[in-house]
Design a protein around this motif. Structure first.
Motif, PDB file in Angstrom:
ATOM      1  N   ARG A 120       4.817   0.971  -4.106  1.00 22.09           N
ATOM      2  CA  ARG A 120       3.902   0.017  -3.459  1.00 22.09           C
ATOM      3  C   ARG A 120       3.345   0.578  -2.147  1.00 22.09           C
ATOM      4  O   ARG A 120       2.160   0.411  -1.850  1.00 22.09           O
ATOM      5  CB  ARG A 120       4.601  -1.313  -3.225  1.00 22.09           C
ATOM      6  CG  ARG A 120       4.772  -2.131  -4.491  1.00 22.09           C
ATOM      7  CD  ARG A 120       5.139  -3.575  -4.218  1.00 22.09           C
ATOM      8  NE  ARG A 120       6.309  -3.732  -3.373  1.00 22.09           N
ATOM      9  CZ  ARG A 120       7.543  -3.914  -3.819  1.00 22.09           C
ATOM     10  NH1 ARG A 120       7.777  -3.976  -5.110  1.00 22.09           N
ATOM     11  NH2 ARG A 120       8.538  -4.047  -2.967  1.00 22.09           N
ATOM     12  N   ALA A 121       4.194   1.234  -1.358  1.00 23.81           N
ATOM     13  CA  ALA A 121       3.747   1.775  -0.073  1.00 23.81           C
ATOM     14  C   ALA A 121       2.691   2.868  -0.273  1.00 23.81           C
ATOM     15  O   ALA A 121       1.683   2.903   0.438  1.00 23.81           O
ATOM     16  CB  ALA A 121       4.931   2.323   0.718  1.00 23.81           C
ATOM     17  N   VAL A 122       2.911   3.756  -1.231  1.00 25.57           N
ATOM     18  CA  VAL A 122       1.946   4.834  -1.494  1.00 25.57           C
ATOM     19  C   VAL A 122       0.681   4.261  -2.129  1.00 25.57           C
ATOM     20  O   VAL A 122      -0.428   4.669  -1.793  1.00 25.57           O
ATOM     21  CB  VAL A 122       2.594   5.941  -2.349  1.00 25.57           C
ATOM     22  CG1 VAL A 122       1.566   6.981  -2.768  1.00 25.57           C
ATOM     23  CG2 VAL A 122       3.749   6.606  -1.593  1.00 25.57           C
ATOM     24  N   SER A 123       0.824   3.282  -3.011  1.00 21.42           N
ATOM     25  CA  SER A 123      -0.344   2.653  -3.649  1.00 21.42           C
ATOM     26  C   SER A 123      -1.256   1.980  -2.633  1.00 21.42           C
ATOM     27  O   SER A 123      -2.472   1.889  -2.853  1.00 21.42           O
ATOM     28  CB  SER A 123       0.111   1.599  -4.667  1.00 21.42           C
ATOM     29  OG  SER A 123       0.786   2.187  -5.737  1.00 21.42           O
ATOM     30  N   ALA A 124      -0.690   1.491  -1.532  1.00 20.48           N
ATOM     31  CA  ALA A 124      -1.470   0.778  -0.520  1.00 20.48           C
ATOM     32  C   ALA A 124      -2.296   1.701   0.372  1.00 20.48           C
ATOM     33  O   ALA A 124      -3.151   1.223   1.124  1.00 20.48           O
ATOM     34  CB  ALA A 124      -0.537  -0.075   0.342  1.00 20.48           C
ATOM     35  N   LEU A 125      -2.074   3.006   0.294  1.00 20.49           N
ATOM     36  CA  LEU A 125      -2.848   3.936   1.116  1.00 20.49           C
ATOM     37  C   LEU A 125      -4.316   3.887   0.718  1.00 20.49           C
ATOM     38  O   LEU A 125      -4.657   3.768  -0.469  1.00 20.49           O
ATOM     39  CB  LEU A 125      -2.323   5.365   0.958  1.00 20.49           C
ATOM     40  CG  LEU A 125      -0.944   5.650   1.530  1.00 20.49           C
ATOM     41  CD1 LEU A 125      -0.471   7.038   1.093  1.00 20.49           C
ATOM     42  CD2 LEU A 125      -0.955   5.534   3.045  1.00 20.49           C
ATOM     43  N   ASP A 126      -5.194   4.015   1.697  1.00 22.83           N
ATOM     44  CA  ASP A 126      -6.628   4.026   1.442  1.00 22.83           C
ATOM     45  C   ASP A 126      -7.001   5.206   0.555  1.00 22.83           C
ATOM     46  O   ASP A 126      -6.547   6.333   0.775  1.00 22.83           O
ATOM     47  CB  ASP A 126      -7.372   4.127   2.781  1.00 22.83           C
ATOM     48  CG  ASP A 126      -8.870   4.032   2.607  1.00 22.83           C
ATOM     49  OD1 ASP A 126      -9.332   3.141   1.863  1.00 22.83           O
ATOM     50  OD2 ASP A 126      -9.586   4.860   3.217  1.00 22.83           O
ATOM     51  N   GLY A 127      -7.796   4.942  -0.445  1.00 26.82           N
ATOM     52  CA  GLY A 127      -8.316   6.000  -1.305  1.00 26.82           C
ATOM     53  C   GLY A 127      -7.450   6.360  -2.488  1.00 26.82           C
ATOM     54  O   GLY A 127      -7.797   7.258  -3.249  1.00 26.82           O
ATOM     55  N   VAL A 128      -6.310   5.672  -2.681  1.00 24.99           N
ATOM     56  CA  VAL A 128      -5.428   5.982  -3.807  1.00 24.99           C
ATOM     57  C   VAL A 128      -5.918   5.238  -5.046  1.00 24.99           C
ATOM     58  O   VAL A 128      -6.081   4.015  -5.026  1.00 24.99           O
ATOM     59  CB  VAL A 128      -3.962   5.608  -3.489  1.00 24.99           C
ATOM     60  CG1 VAL A 128      -3.084   5.738  -4.723  1.00 24.99           C
ATOM     61  CG2 VAL A 128      -3.441   6.489  -2.367  1.00 24.99           C
ATOM     62  N   GLY A 129      -6.146   5.979  -6.109  1.00 24.97           N
ATOM     63  CA  GLY A 129      -6.569   5.376  -7.366  1.00 24.97           C
ATOM     64  C   GLY A 129      -5.395   4.941  -8.214  1.00 24.97           C
ATOM     65  O   GLY A 129      -5.391   3.871  -8.814  1.00 24.97           O
ATOM     66  N   ARG A 130      -4.364   5.761  -8.272  1.00 22.23           N
ATOM     67  CA  ARG A 130      -3.176   5.467  -9.073  1.00 22.23           C
ATOM     68  C   ARG A 130      -2.018   6.272  -8.515  1.00 22.23           C
ATOM     69  O   ARG A 130      -2.215   7.318  -7.909  1.00 22.23           O
ATOM     70  CB  ARG A 130      -3.444   5.850 -10.531  1.00 22.23           C
ATOM     71  CG  ARG A 130      -2.513   5.313 -11.550  1.00 22.23           C
ATOM     72  CD  ARG A 130      -2.539   3.815 -11.719  1.00 22.23           C
ATOM     73  NE  ARG A 130      -3.660   3.402 -12.533  1.00 22.23           N
ATOM     74  CZ  ARG A 130      -4.220   2.211 -12.432  1.00 22.23           C
ATOM     75  NH1 ARG A 130      -3.792   1.353 -11.569  1.00 22.23           N
ATOM     76  NH2 ARG A 130      -5.214   1.884 -13.199  1.00 22.23           N
ATOM     77  N   ALA A 149       0.246  10.479  -5.343  1.00 20.21           N
ATOM     78  CA  ALA A 149      -0.942   9.646  -5.171  1.00 20.21           C
ATOM     79  C   ALA A 149      -2.173  10.379  -5.689  1.00 20.21           C
ATOM     80  O   ALA A 149      -2.565  11.402  -5.137  1.00 20.21           O
ATOM     81  CB  ALA A 149      -1.120   9.285  -3.704  1.00 20.21           C
ATOM     82  N   ARG A 150      -2.766   9.834  -6.756  1.00 20.40           N
ATOM     83  CA  ARG A 150      -4.020  10.387  -7.277  1.00 20.40           C
ATOM     84  C   ARG A 150      -5.181   9.748  -6.535  1.00 20.40           C
ATOM     85  O   ARG A 150      -5.223   8.540  -6.358  1.00 20.40           O
ATOM     86  CB  ARG A 150      -4.163  10.113  -8.772  1.00 20.40           C
ATOM     87  CG  ARG A 150      -5.494  10.670  -9.306  1.00 20.40           C
ATOM     88  CD  ARG A 150      -5.749  10.364 -10.752  1.00 20.40           C
ATOM     89  NE  ARG A 150      -5.788   8.982 -11.126  1.00 20.40           N
ATOM     90  CZ  ARG A 150      -6.796   8.145 -10.922  1.00 20.40           C
ATOM     91  NH1 ARG A 150      -7.873   8.544 -10.247  1.00 20.40           N
ATOM     92  NH2 ARG A 150      -6.736   6.904 -11.343  1.00 20.40           N
ATOM     93  N   PRO A 151      -6.136  10.558  -6.078  1.00 19.39           N
ATOM     94  CA  PRO A 151      -7.271   9.994  -5.351  1.00 19.39           C
ATOM     95  C   PRO A 151      -8.140   9.100  -6.245  1.00 19.39           C
ATOM     96  O   PRO A 151      -8.386   9.413  -7.416  1.00 19.39           O
ATOM     97  CB  PRO A 151      -8.058  11.211  -4.871  1.00 19.39           C
ATOM     98  CG  PRO A 151      -7.448  12.398  -5.490  1.00 19.39           C
ATOM     99  CD  PRO A 151      -6.183  12.007  -6.160  1.00 19.39           C
ATOM    100  N   GLU A 152      -8.579   7.995  -5.672  1.00 19.76           N
ATOM    101  CA  GLU A 152      -9.468   7.076  -6.367  1.00 19.76           C
ATOM    102  C   GLU A 152     -10.800   7.765  -6.666  1.00 19.76           C
ATOM    103  O   GLU A 152     -11.292   8.560  -5.870  1.00 19.76           O
ATOM    104  CB  GLU A 152      -9.712   5.864  -5.461  1.00 19.76           C
ATOM    105  CG  GLU A 152     -10.551   4.786  -6.076  1.00 19.76           C
ATOM    106  CD  GLU A 152     -10.688   3.591  -5.154  1.00 19.76           C
ATOM    107  OE1 GLU A 152     -10.857   2.496  -5.669  1.00 19.76           O
ATOM    108  OE2 GLU A 152     -10.616   3.766  -3.914  1.00 19.76           O
TER     109      GLU A 152
END
Length: 188
Positions: A120-130, A149-152
């Motif tokens: 959840r913490a990593v998913s909440a980073l700006d620009g994270v797609g998945r 973290a894969r970029p959005e």
């Protein structure tokens, strides 16, 4: 069972011991335009062990150093990679030098909580797609999960090939990585 498996694989290989690339090579997200499989090596039973001692363990050394640790519980520590080409790469490692099959029920429950919180913490980073979670534990003796973290907006990097892409992409600048590490630490 492993001997039969190995002989079946050898029978499917060409005269040089190479298997034909599988359907993954036709996925839109596969990072290479062409690939040749390495020749199968000989069957090794029993499997050779790596250095599984705590003294030779890079995870134990990193935990002792603590430089990149973001958060911990009694049983697990969350740390960031020193460098990465992805938006963020966290590791969740058991605090003692053990493998997954050595954990008791309370430790397994804690592992689930820590992995969920880190996800959840990593998913909440700006620009994270998945966010992808991977576990490899090949003869190291230390349980470690990778939270990637894969970029959005870059679906070409999705799926199981993300670590292969990460090997080729340029590293994220340290100040940017440190800022994201602070955000993850606060969220944890």
């Amino acid at each position: 069972a492993s001997r039969e498996y190995f002989h079946r694989a050898r029978a499917a290989a060409d005269e040089d011991g190479r298997l034909q690339p599988g359907p993954m090579t036709r996925w839109a997200v596969f990072p290479y335009e062409s690939v040749t499989a390495a020749p199968l090596t000989e069957l090794e039973l029993p499997e050779p062990l790596g250095d599984i001692s705590p003294e030779g363990c890079r995870v134990c050394r990193a935990q002792a150093d603590g430089t990149h640790e973001l958060w911990s519980t009694e049983h697990f520590a969350v740390a960031r990679r020193a460098s990465t080409s992805l938006l963020f790469w966290a590791t969740v490692a058991v605090r003692s030098h053990r493998t997954l099959d050595e954990l008791d029920g309370d430790e397994l429950a804690d592992m689930g909580q820590v992995l969920g919180r880190t996800f959840r913490a990593v998913s909440a980073l700006d620009g994270v797609g998945r966010v992808h979670i991977n576990k490899w534990e090949n003869n190291t003796g230390h349980l470690l999960w990778n939270v990637l973290a894969r970029p959005e907006g870059v679906p070409q990097l999705r799926g199981s090939n993300l670590p292969a892409w990460a090997d080729m992409l340029p590293d994220v600048p340290e100040p940017e990585l440190a800022r994201r590490a602070d955000e993850v630490a606060r969220a944890l």
